[in-house]
Write an enzyme that holds these catalytic residues in place. Structure first.
Site, mmCIF file in Angstrom:
data_model
loop_
_atom_site.group_PDB
_atom_site.id
_atom_site.type_symbol
_atom_site.label_atom_id
_atom_site.label_comp_id
_atom_site.label_asym_id
_atom_site.label_seq_id
_atom_site.Cartn_x
_atom_site.Cartn_y
_atom_site.Cartn_z
ATOM 1 N N GLY A 243 -4.020 -9.397 -11.236
ATOM 2 C CA GLY A 243 -3.161 -10.079 -10.278
ATOM 3 C C GLY A 243 -1.804 -9.419 -10.138
ATOM 4 O O GLY A 243 -1.208 -9.412 -9.048
ATOM 5 N N ARG A 244 -1.300 -8.851 -11.224
ATOM 6 C CA ARG A 244 0.007 -8.193 -11.175
ATOM 7 C C ARG A 244 -0.037 -6.907 -10.367
ATOM 8 O O ARG A 244 0.961 -6.513 -9.758
ATOM 9 C CB ARG A 244 0.510 -7.959 -12.602
ATOM 10 N N GLY A 341 25.445 -8.823 10.473
ATOM 11 C CA GLY A 341 25.248 -10.182 10.980
ATOM 12 C C GLY A 341 23.887 -10.365 11.625
ATOM 13 O O GLY A 341 23.279 -11.437 11.527
ATOM 14 N N GLU A 364 2.959 -14.957 -10.881
ATOM 15 C CA GLU A 364 2.086 -14.087 -11.680
ATOM 16 C C GLU A 364 2.856 -13.349 -12.774
ATOM 17 O O GLU A 364 2.601 -12.183 -13.072
ATOM 18 C CB GLU A 364 1.293 -13.139 -10.774
ATOM 19 N N GLY A 365 3.775 -14.078 -13.369
ATOM 20 C CA GLY A 365 4.574 -13.556 -14.467
ATOM 21 C C GLY A 365 5.963 -13.191 -14.008
ATOM 22 O O GLY A 365 6.150 -12.199 -13.304
#
Length: 378
Positions: A243-244, A341, A364-365
Site C-alpha cells: 500500500g505504501r 493569489g 497508510e502510515g
C-alpha cells in the site's frame, strides 16, 4: 542496472495517461467540489483493466506487478487523486493481499469480480483508538458454529460506502499479547449486521468516500479467514508495504501535476516586464521541484521492483512513502506560492493539489511511523 521502461510498462503508462486526460482531468475539480464519488470513471477504469492489473491471469486479471501498478497510479493521480486512491486501495490492499495470502477457494470466489470491477474492495484495519498504533485493534471475532461473530467499529475506510468486499482485522485471541491474536476475515457488504457509518467530510481527496464501518454480530464463515488464525497482524503489515508503494505513487503523481502546472504558469505570467520563471526565486523552486520529483519516483519504483522480485522491501517501501509524500507537500506549497493569489483560488488546480497532497503524509502510515519502520530496519 536498467532504468528504461519495458514495452509493457510504456503500454500501461500510455493507456492510463489517455484515460486520465480524457476522463479524469476535465471532471476532477467538479467531483471535488460536489464531493461526488466518480462511479462512471471507476467503471471505465475497470473496463480498461486497471482494477485487475495485479490480479493473476487465472482469476481474470492482467497478472502484472507493483511496478506496473506504480506507473499506472502516477498517471491517474496526476489528474485526480480521489480516483487514484480508490484504485490504489482496491489493487494493493485488497486484490494483491488476497492473491498472496488467500486460500484457493477465496481467490476463485472473489478475485474475478474484484478484477472486473463489479465489486470494489476496502481495507478495515484502523479504528477510532487504533490509528498509528495499529495493534490496538478492539474489534472482536468470537468463534461460533461454522464461523465467527464480529463486533466493532472501523474508521477512515476508503471506499467504505461503495465497496462490496472488506478485509476486516479482528481480535480472535484476547489473551495473546498485543497484535499477536489478530485474524483477517473477508466480509461481504451483504452480511447481516454490517453497516456503513458516518461519512467523513475531508480537506482533500473529497471525491473519494471515507466512512466508518460498523460490525454488529456479523457472522463470517470459517472459509472466509485469510491466512492463519491469529496471524492477521503479519498480513496487515505485509499488505501495508504494498500500500505504501501505492501512496508513494500517488504522491509522485500529485507532485508531477504541481510541477507541470507551475512550469506552465511561470512561463506565461509576467511581472516587471518578463516571465516570472526568469527570476531566480521562481526558477530555483521549479528546479527543486523537478529534482525531488525524480528522486521520489526512483525511490518508489525501486521499492516496487524489490517487492516484485521477492526481495525484502519493508524499509524501501517506507523510505519511498516517506520521501515521496514529504516532497509532494513541498511541491504543492511551492506551486501555490508560484501562482500567488491565483493559486489560492479554484480557477487553478494547484489549490486542489495542495489539499490532496496533505493526506499522503497521513494515511497508510504517517510520516513519523515511516521513520520508525526505517530506523528499526537499519
Amino acid at each position: 542496472m536498467e532504468f528504461a521502461l519495458t514495452e509493457d510498462h510504456e503500454m500501461i503508462r500510455d493507456s492510463a495517461r489517455e484515460f486520465a486526460d480524457r476522463v479524469l482531468r476535465p471532471n476532477a475539480a467538479r467531483w471535488d467540489a460536489e464531493e461526488k464519488f466518480p462511479t462512471e470513471a471507476i467503471q471505465e477504469a475497470a473496463e480498461a483493466g486497471f482494477l485487475g492489473l495485479t490480479v493473476p491471469e487465472e482469476y481474470g486479471g492482467a497478472g502484472m506487478g507493483n511496478l506496473h501498478a506504480s506507473i499506472l497510479l502516477e498517471e491517474i493521480n496526476a489528474a485526480c487523486a480521489s480516483v487514484g486512491v480508490t484504485i490504489s486501495v482496491h489493487m494493493s490492499l485488497m486484490c494483491s493481499m488476497l492473491a498472496k495470502h488467500g486460500t484457493e477457494l477465496l481467490k476463485k470466489k472473489y478475485l474475478p469480480t474484484l478484477a472486473d470491477g463489479s465489486v470494489l474492495g476496502a481495507y478495515c484495519l484502523t479504528e477510532p483508538q487504533a490509528g498509528s498504533d495499529a495493534a490496538a485493534v478492539r474489534t472482536t471475532a468470537v468463534k461460533v458454529d461454522g464461523g465467527y461473530k464480529l463486533n466493532g467499529t472501523k474508521a477512515w475506510i476508503t471506499t467504505g460506502e461503495q465497496a462490496g468486499l472488506f478485509v476486516v482485522y479482528a481480535v480472535t485471541d484476547p489473551e495473546a499479547k498485543k497484535g499477536a491474536g489478530m485474524t483477517a476475515f473477508l466480509v461481504e457488504k451483504s452480511y447481516d449486521g454490517l453497516e456503513v457509518g458516518k461519512k467523513e467530510l475531508k480537506l482533500g481527496i473529497r471525491a473519494s468516500s471515507t466512512t466508518e464501518i460498523l460490525l454488529n454480530d456479523v457472522f463470517v464463515p470459517d472459509e472466509n479467514i485469510v491466512g492463519e488464525i491469529n496471524q492477521g497482524f503479519k498480513i496487515a503489515l505485509d499488505t501495508l508495504d504494498g500500500g505504501r508503494i501505492g501512496i508513494g505513487s500517488q504522491a509522485v503523481g500529485i507532485h508531477r501535476a504541481c510541477l507541470e502546472a507551475s512550469t506552465k504558469y511561470a512561463a506565461e505570467r509576467e511581472q516587471f516586464g518578463k516571465p516570472i520563471n526568469r527570476f531566480q526565486a521562481i526558477a530555483f523552486k521549479l528546479a527543486d521541484m523537478a529534482t525531488e520529483l525524480d528522486a521520489a519516483r526512483l525511490l518508489v519504483q525501486r521499492a516496487a521492483w524489490l517487492r516484485d522480485t521477492g526481495q525484502p522491501s519493508t524499509k524501501a517501501c517506507s523510505m519511498a512513502k516517506l520521501f515521496a509524500s514529504m516532497a509532494c507537500n513541498r511541491a504543492a506549497q511551492d506551486a501555490v506560492q508560484i501562482h500567488g493569489g491565483a493559486g489560492y483560488t479554484k480557477e487553478f488546480p494547484v489549490e486542489r493539489y495542495y489539499r490532496d497532497a496533505r493526506i499522503t503524509e497521513i494515511y497508510e502510515g504517517a510520516t513519523d511511523v515511516q521513520r520508525i519502520v526505517i530506523s528499526r530496519n537499519l
